[in-house]
Design an enzyme around this catalytic site. Structure first.
Site, PDB file in Angstrom:
ATOM      1  N   HIS A 100     -28.359   5.861 -19.303  1.00 28.24           N
ATOM      2  CA  HIS A 100     -27.088   5.413 -18.714  1.00 28.24           C
ATOM      3  C   HIS A 100     -26.226   6.606 -18.331  1.00 28.24           C
ATOM      4  O   HIS A 100     -26.305   7.664 -18.940  1.00 28.24           O
ATOM      5  CB  HIS A 100     -26.329   4.504 -19.687  1.00 28.24           C
ATOM      6  N   HIS A 102     -22.313   7.855 -17.814  1.00 25.19           N
ATOM      7  CA  HIS A 102     -20.896   7.596 -18.073  1.00 25.19           C
ATOM      8  C   HIS A 102     -20.084   8.083 -16.875  1.00 25.19           C
ATOM      9  O   HIS A 102     -20.309   9.189 -16.369  1.00 25.19           O
ATOM     10  CB  HIS A 102     -20.397   8.405 -19.286  1.00 25.19           C
TER      11      HIS A 102
HETATM   12  P1  AMP Z   1     -24.074   7.167 -25.535  1.00 20.78           P
HETATM   13  O1  AMP Z   1     -23.427   7.823 -26.724  1.00 20.78           O
HETATM   14  O2  AMP Z   1     -24.168   8.079 -24.336  1.00 20.78           O
HETATM   15  O3  AMP Z   1     -25.396   6.518 -25.887  1.00 20.78           O
HETATM   16  O4  AMP Z   1     -23.068   6.048 -25.074  1.00 20.78           O
HETATM   17  C1  AMP Z   1     -23.218   4.708 -25.396  1.00 20.78           C
HETATM   18  C2  AMP Z   1     -21.952   4.010 -24.968  1.00 20.78           C
HETATM   19  O5  AMP Z   1     -22.180   2.626 -24.963  1.00 20.78           O
HETATM   20  C3  AMP Z   1     -20.755   4.284 -25.880  1.00 20.78           C
HETATM   21  O6  AMP Z   1     -19.714   4.914 -25.135  1.00 20.78           O
HETATM   22  C4  AMP Z   1     -20.344   2.882 -26.342  1.00 20.78           C
HETATM   23  O7  AMP Z   1     -18.960   2.705 -26.433  1.00 20.78           O
HETATM   24  C5  AMP Z   1     -20.973   1.994 -25.290  1.00 20.78           C
HETATM   25  N1  AMP Z   1     -21.309   0.643 -25.726  1.00 20.78           N
HETATM   26  C6  AMP Z   1     -21.969   0.266 -26.843  1.00 20.78           C
HETATM   27  N2  AMP Z   1     -22.125  -1.069 -26.888  1.00 20.78           N
HETATM   28  C7  AMP Z   1     -21.538  -1.556 -25.765  1.00 20.78           C
HETATM   29  C8  AMP Z   1     -21.345  -2.868 -25.235  1.00 20.78           C
HETATM   30  N3  AMP Z   1     -21.810  -3.960 -25.848  1.00 20.78           N
HETATM   31  N4  AMP Z   1     -20.693  -2.991 -24.056  1.00 20.78           N
HETATM   32  C9  AMP Z   1     -20.222  -1.901 -23.408  1.00 20.78           C
HETATM   33  N5  AMP Z   1     -20.381  -0.641 -23.862  1.00 20.78           N
HETATM   34  C10 AMP Z   1     -21.027  -0.461 -25.017  1.00 20.78           C
END
Ligand code: AMP
Ligand code: ZN
Length: 139
Positions: A100, A102
């Site tokens: 993903h 950001h």
């Molecule tokens: P990463 O640390 O790059 O894996 O980022 C994962 C991101 O996913 C974090 O910023 C979380 O806040 C976000 N996240 C986790 N669960 C959800 C969800 N159900 N809906 C939207 N964002 C999420």
């Protein structure tokens, strides 16, 4: 779809999300815990763990969508710019094992400080650059 993957569940509709863009290949939705309001995650619909696994064509398309959403952030939120971040691997802060991107809208004096930076010593940068250069495999 991978079982137990939160983002696959958002893609399939099993978990709700505030979607900002969707097509056959890519979904973009609000991060549940935003760094700045309007923080968006852009994900490929086909599960891949990280940047190393993702199909090359998909990666190009993903970045096209990232740019579209970044442009919208400037127009719709009045953002002056935005950060594009991929946490690749657990050691880099990747918590969700579904590739993903950001997208964090930025405003003047929004309080987000950049990472600390250091200085190289002596011959260190030449050696490091040579090491990385030697292992760049173009395919
Ligand atoms: P990463 O640390 O790059 O894996 O980022 C994962 C991101 O996913 C974090 O910023 C979380 O806040 C976000 N996240 C986790 N669960 C959800 C969800 N159900 N809906 C939207 N964002 C999420
Ligand atoms: Zn997944």
């Amino acid at each position: 779809m991978k079982t137990n993957c939160i983002f696959c569940k958002i893609i399939s509709g099993d978990i709700p999300a505030y979607k900002v863009y969707e097509d056959s290949y890519v979904l973009a939705f609000l991060d549940i815990a935003p760094v700045n309001p309007g923080h968006v995650l852009v994900v490929p619909k086909i599960h891949s763990s990280n940047l190393d696994d993702i199909d090359e064509l998909m990666l190009g398309y993903l970045m096209k969508v990232v740019r579209l959403i970044g442009r919208s952030m400037k127009k719709s939120l009045g953002a002056n710019g935005y950060n594009v971040i991929i946490n690749n691997g657990a050691v880099a802060g990747q918590l969700i094992d579904h590739c993903h991107v950001h997208l964090i809208p930025r405003h003047p004096k929004d309080g987000l400080t950049p990472w600390p930076q250091a200085k190289y010593k002596d011959d260190e940068p030449r050696k490091l650059a040579a090491k990385i250069k030697a292992n760049v495999i173009v395919c």
